[in-house]
Design a protein around this motif. Structure first.
Motif, PDB file in Angstrom:
ATOM      1  N   ILE A 128      -9.320  49.115 -33.691  1.00  0.00           N
ATOM      2  CA  ILE A 128      -9.128  50.525 -33.374  1.00  0.00           C
ATOM      3  C   ILE A 128      -9.796  50.916 -32.060  1.00  0.00           C
ATOM      4  O   ILE A 128     -10.986  50.672 -31.858  1.00  0.00           O
ATOM      5  N   GLU A 129      -9.037  51.569 -31.192  1.00  0.00           N
ATOM      6  CA  GLU A 129      -9.601  52.084 -29.952  1.00  0.00           C
ATOM      7  C   GLU A 129     -10.245  53.443 -30.178  1.00  0.00           C
ATOM      8  O   GLU A 129     -11.340  53.721 -29.698  1.00  0.00           O
ATOM      9  N   MET A 130      -9.557  54.322 -30.910  1.00  0.00           N
ATOM     10  CA  MET A 130     -10.045  55.667 -31.160  1.00  0.00           C
ATOM     11  C   MET A 130      -9.313  56.230 -32.374  1.00  0.00           C
ATOM     12  O   MET A 130      -8.187  55.838 -32.662  1.00  0.00           O
ATOM     13  N   VAL A 131      -9.978  57.142 -33.090  1.00  0.00           N
ATOM     14  CA  VAL A 131      -9.367  57.806 -34.241  1.00  0.00           C
ATOM     15  C   VAL A 131      -9.268  59.300 -33.974  1.00  0.00           C
ATOM     16  O   VAL A 131     -10.248  59.948 -33.599  1.00  0.00           O
ATOM     17  N   PHE A 132      -8.065  59.840 -34.183  1.00  0.00           N
ATOM     18  CA  PHE A 132      -7.842  61.276 -34.127  1.00  0.00           C
ATOM     19  C   PHE A 132      -7.442  61.747 -35.526  1.00  0.00           C
ATOM     20  O   PHE A 132      -6.538  61.164 -36.130  1.00  0.00           O
ATOM     21  N   THR A 133      -8.112  62.763 -36.027  1.00  0.00           N
ATOM     22  CA  THR A 133      -7.719  63.355 -37.293  1.00  0.00           C
ATOM     23  C   THR A 133      -7.152  64.745 -37.028  1.00  0.00           C
ATOM     24  O   THR A 133      -7.614  65.457 -36.144  1.00  0.00           O
ATOM     25  N   MET A 134      -6.151  65.128 -37.807  1.00  0.00           N
ATOM     26  CA  MET A 134      -5.502  66.424 -37.634  1.00  0.00           C
ATOM     27  C   MET A 134      -5.574  67.192 -38.953  1.00  0.00           C
ATOM     28  O   MET A 134      -4.876  66.862 -39.919  1.00  0.00           O
ATOM     29  N   GLY A 135      -6.451  68.174 -39.014  1.00  0.00           N
ATOM     30  CA  GLY A 135      -6.587  68.961 -40.226  1.00  0.00           C
ATOM     31  C   GLY A 135      -6.999  68.140 -41.427  1.00  0.00           C
ATOM     32  O   GLY A 135      -6.590  68.433 -42.558  1.00  0.00           O
ATOM     33  N   SER A 136      -7.830  67.133 -41.210  1.00  0.00           N
ATOM     34  CA  SER A 136      -8.204  66.206 -42.289  1.00  0.00           C
ATOM     35  C   SER A 136      -9.488  66.635 -42.997  1.00  0.00           C
ATOM     36  O   SER A 136     -10.500  66.898 -42.336  1.00  0.00           O
ATOM     37  N   PRO A 137      -9.491  66.680 -44.324  1.00  0.00           N
ATOM     38  CA  PRO A 137     -10.667  67.139 -45.083  1.00  0.00           C
ATOM     39  C   PRO A 137     -11.709  66.047 -45.284  1.00  0.00           C
ATOM     40  O   PRO A 137     -11.871  65.518 -46.382  1.00  0.00           O
ATOM     41  N   PHE A 138     -12.450  65.731 -44.227  1.00  0.00           N
ATOM     42  CA  PHE A 138     -13.439  64.656 -44.324  1.00  0.00           C
ATOM     43  C   PHE A 138     -14.866  65.175 -44.465  1.00  0.00           C
ATOM     44  O   PHE A 138     -15.817  64.401 -44.509  1.00  0.00           O
ATOM     45  N   SER A 139     -15.036  66.485 -44.519  1.00  0.00           N
ATOM     46  CA  SER A 139     -16.375  67.065 -44.581  1.00  0.00           C
ATOM     47  C   SER A 139     -16.430  68.139 -45.658  1.00  0.00           C
ATOM     48  O   SER A 139     -15.428  68.785 -45.971  1.00  0.00           O
ATOM     49  N   GLY A 140     -17.602  68.338 -46.233  1.00  0.00           N
ATOM     50  CA  GLY A 140     -17.793  69.436 -47.173  1.00  0.00           C
ATOM     51  C   GLY A 140     -17.158  69.224 -48.537  1.00  0.00           C
ATOM     52  O   GLY A 140     -16.939  68.097 -48.984  1.00  0.00           O
TER      53      GLY A 140
END
Length: 232
Positions: A128-140
């Motif tokens: 992986i070079e870079m990860v982009f998340t779009m509206g992803s619930p990874f926190s809280g």
């Protein structure tokens, strides 16, 4: 210092949620077209993981725009995303390796797809070079969204006890960019934005949740964010 806004940590209000349904229906035409890799063969490789209850057809608008900008783009090729199962991350990695052909890939995940993208990057950062998340619930709070009840019915397990070993909020050992929106009608803004410890960058996009991969204006913002960090 940022002001604490409790509403950003709670499921979005009903009017934003119902607008999501209206907006996706109006853009359904973007789902038509052939599936498979697209864009210049030598373009920078980009792999897109769809959100929960979505498929590669749901991300075709984003795929097409990235390909037009010179990227080599692939969807995940695994049909509809029905949630986590024991082999989901390894299945994604197998698809990713075949597409990468020895090159590092820019990994983009929409909503739940972004959660999977972060976990894949933890397991095989060398791909992986870079990860982009779009509206992803990874926190809280994993229930600070308007989809967790549907998720549990479809996936067959509690949203906070998936059948895979994950530490959702832990940052992967690659550069991560969290794209989030105050207009998100599905996921609480704070949950998709995260903190400095959870993501390297947090970039606000003016978009509905469904719009990240389906609305022309939102797609252009996403592609701009990708191109600024990983040019074609």
């Amino acid at each position: 210092m940022a002001t604490w806004d409790p509403s950003e940590h709670e499921a979005p209000p009903p009017h934003l949620f119902w607008w999501e349904g209206v907006s996706i229906v109006s853009r359904f035409w973007r789902a038509f077209g052939h599936l498979g890799e697209r864009g210049p063969a030598q373009g920078r490789p980009v792999f897109i993981i769809p959100g929960f209850f979505a498929s590669d057809r749901s991300t075709l608008g984003l795929q097409r725009e990235l390909a037009r900008q010179g990227y080599r783009v692939s969807g995940w090729g695994m049909g509809m995303n029905r949630g986590a199962h024991a082999a989901i991350l390894h299945d994604i990695i197998n698809r990713l390796e075949a597409f990468a052909a020895g090159r590092k890939v820019v990994l983009i995940g929409w909503s739940l797809g972004g959660v999977f993208a972060r976990e894949v990057a933890k397991l095989c950062p060398e791909l992986i070079e870079m990860v982009f998340t779009m509206g992803s619930p990874f926190s809280g709070n994993p229930r600070a969204n308007n989809a967790w009840r549907l998720y549990e019915r479809v996936a067959g397990h509690p949203v906070d006890r998936p059948p895979i070993q994950v530490e959702v909020s832990t940052k992967p050992p690659v550069h991560t960019v969290a794209l989030w929106s105050r207009r998100d009608g599905i996921v609480a803004p704070a949950c998709s934005r995260g903190t400095e410890e959870q993501s390297d960058e947090r970039v606000e996009i003016d978009s509905s949740h469904m719009g990240f991969a389906t609305a022309g204006r939102s797609i252009r913002q996403v592609v701009k964010a990708v191109a600024a960090r990983c040019p074609p």
